[in-house]
Enzyme design. Structure first.
Site, mmCIF file in Angstrom:
data_model
loop_
_atom_site.group_PDB
_atom_site.id
_atom_site.type_symbol
_atom_site.label_atom_id
_atom_site.label_comp_id
_atom_site.label_asym_id
_atom_site.label_seq_id
_atom_site.Cartn_x
_atom_site.Cartn_y
_atom_site.Cartn_z
ATOM 1 N N GLU A 51 0.823 -1.214 0.000
ATOM 2 C CA GLU A 51 0.000 0.000 0.000
ATOM 3 C C GLU A 51 0.857 1.264 0.000
ATOM 4 O O GLU A 51 0.520 2.265 0.638
ATOM 5 C CB GLU A 51 -0.971 0.004 1.183
ATOM 6 N N GLY A 52 1.956 1.224 -0.715
ATOM 7 C CA GLY A 52 2.894 2.350 -0.752
ATOM 8 C C GLY A 52 3.931 2.165 0.330
ATOM 9 O O GLY A 52 3.614 2.223 1.526
#
Length: 593
Positions: A442-443
């Site tokens: 998620e980043g």
């Protein structure tokens, strides 16, 4: 065995993150304290009694793939059905589609408990909830009517398909393509990797949200569109029909979260369907898919932060229980017969208190972020804009600091166990292995730091971060004004930490204004940790002040003081890395060529 800390969660929601004030002001409709307590208590029971007992078998047996079908660990499909039937998937969704319309704060609180029970299990439902949010915000009325009721109920699950083998986090170079059809649908062709729960046996349909590029799309991220691609096409009666041209090609063999199927997905190779190409429907507008997906990604980043909190809580409980019963040596001042429990030894106590302080600090940060999301929806005009900016500012910190804490605390948990921590039978190693993915997906946390420094500090011309620091200084001032000697040096240490945060913020803002982006990015990650530690110190103090008068309040003050005098002083070194470390980093990069 994990036991959900319902009392601590409720306290943090009400007295640290802001739920109590929101309830008192009537911000959340008919939601009452009694209903909050009932939801948290039942969630805690389900997490402790139903999810946690199946975590070990999930880790040991994992998910398996045969003939494009995934089988999850024994007991997991039934567990998911019980979870969905309990209404947990629908907490925050719109009532129009079967949701309960409750605040996001309750969602993240229950999410903490699911992930403490089993992170590998909980990540699947988490992505469905994110898909519901994206479809609710950007989908057509037809797509909402067909898919949302069954996704909200949990009858169908969702997945998020972004990453490709050559692209990683750089979505601008993705190759998955979409072709228009005359009937208004699209055909999707390509490969996606690292797709969590892209295939499974929990539900009879899976709704994939897929990023792809149209033939005439502009280059880079400006040319990405978002499509809804179901595993089974939906018939007029709302039931799954023909198989769509999408399937799971392989499963990743991972360090942790073994029960969670991480899939390579193939779209449009002709294995299923009447013709090659997975049938998809556009969500939002063509070439504006990334903005639609960010609705899901931003909330997913907070959800991943909750995974860090959850692992930290589970690791702390496990380590503390072990330290209380494991005997070795004789600690200073030990009056009992024989060897003393290792919890009595100062170094072990230091580790355990560090685990508790970091866990509670990360919990407060993530809950405060969720509160800001709720307030952005519960208010209007400038107040709503303020809260939306506050949520944006806190999101990268909530994701990165909490997931780093998850890894750090799980590592300390292994250390407390000693040699037995390195042995799988204690379960401490599983938590450490599971935790390690959270700072990556998620980043990555490095990407979160870039986002924080380059996009979030400039919000409202810097007024948003300035306002938050002022609020934190108010907490430090209240500690000093309490004249409670139990706080020790907390007020002074917290004030010094906030000075460090202010100095680092000012330096980064100047660097960006002067076009020295490389200098600013060199200091982004230490700044992000500095920010998280400052919030930890302040939020622990806020909790201690809220309960200062009773026995439990004395415990909160003691933990707050420990953090102030043993942990947050790291901010001085972090500030120095922000303002002075860029030149040496950039010079040393030549060593990597």
């Amino acid at each position: 065995m994990y036991k959900a800390p319902v009392e601590e969660i409720a306290f943090t929601l009400r007295h640290v993150a802001g739920l109590g004030a929101g309830l008192a002001e009537g911000r959340f409709g008919d939601l009452s304290d009694d209903l909050v307590d009932a939801i948290l208590s039942e969630a805690g029971r389900f997490a402790s009694d139903e999810i946690a007992p199946l975590a070990e078998i999930g880790d040991r047996q994992g998910a398996t793939l045969k003939d494009a079908a995934v089988t999850t660990p024994p007991g997991w499909p039934a567990l998911y059905r019980a979870w969905a039937e309990g209404g947990w998937n629908s907490l925050t969704a719109a009532p129009k589609f079967g949701g309960q319309g409750l605040p996001h704060m309750l969602h993240v609180a229950t999410m903490e408990m699911w992930n403490s029970g089993s992170m590998a299990f909980a990540i699947g439902p988490t992505l469905t909830i994110g898909a519901v949010e994206a479809l609710s915000a950007h989908g057509s009325a037809h797509l909402k009517d067909v898919y949302l009721p069954k996704m909200v109920s949990g009858e169908w699950m969702g997945s998020m398909n972004l990453t490709e083998p050559h692209a990683g986090s750089d979505l601008g170079v993705m190759k998955t393509r979409a072709e228009r059809r005359d009937d208004g649908t699209y055909r999707i062709f390509g490969q996606k990797i690292f797709i969590t729960y892209g295939e499974h046996d929990f539900t009879d349909n899976i709704v994939h949200l897929v990023l792809a590029r149209l033939p005439d799309a502009p280059p880079g991220t400006r040319g990405i569109s978002l499509f809804l691609v179901p595993k089974f096409l939906v018939e007029a009666d709302g039931l799954p029909g023909a198989r769509n041209d999408v399937f799971c090609h392989s499963l990743e063999h991972k360090l942790g979260i073994h029960g969670s199927p991480t899939c390579t997905m193939i779209y449009g190779d002709g294995r299923f369907g009447k013709e090659p190409g997975a049938v998809g429907w556009l969500i939002g507008e063509e070439n504006k898919g990334l903005a639609c997906m960010f609705t899901m990604m931003n909330n997913a980043r907070l959800a991943v932060g909750m995974q860090g909190v959850a692992i930290a809580e589970a690791a702390t409980q496990k380590a503390l229980a072990y330290a209380r019963q494991r005997t070795q040596g004789r600690a200073p001042g030990w009056q009992g017969s024989g060897m003393s429990p290792i919890v009595e030894h100062p170094d072990v106590a230091r580790m355990l208190l560090t685990m508790k302080a970091l866990t509670q600090g990360a919990r407060a940060i993530t809950y405060a972020c969720a509160h800001a999301v709720d307030m952005s929806h519960a208010t209007e005009g400038e107040e709503a804009r303020h809260w939306a900016e506050r949520a944006s500012l806190l999101t990268p910190v909530a994701k990165s600091f909490a997931t780093d804490v998850g890894v750090d605390v799980a590592s300390l948990g292994v250390q407390v166990h000693g040699g037995m921590g390195f042995i799988e039978e204690t379960g401490a190693a599983r938590l450490y292995r599971d935790a390690r993915i959270a700072p990556i997906y998620e980043g990555t946390n490095g990407i979160q730091a870039i986002d924080l420094v380059t996009r979030k500090l400039p919000l409202s011309g810097g007024d948003q971060i300035a306002g938050l620091i002022a609020e934190l200084r108010g907490i430090a001032g209240s500690v000093g004004a309490s004249n409670d000697t139990a706080f020790g040096e907390t007020a002074a240490r917290l004030a010094a930490t906030l000075d460090d945060l202010q100095a680092a913020t000012d330096w980064l803002e100047r660097a960006l204004a002067e076009g020295r982006q490389a200098d600013a990015l060199a200091g982004a990650t230490p700044y992000q940790r500095l920010f998280g530690l400052a919030l930890t110190g302040a939020y622990l103090a806020r909790g201690a002040l809220a309960e200062a008068g009773d026995g439990r309040g004395r415990e909160r003050i003691a933990l707050c003081r420990f953090a102030a005098e043993n942990i947050i002083a790291e901010t001085a070194a972090l500030k120095d890395r922000v303002v002075s470390g860029a030149a040496s980093l950039l010079a040393a990069q030549t060593l990597l060529e």
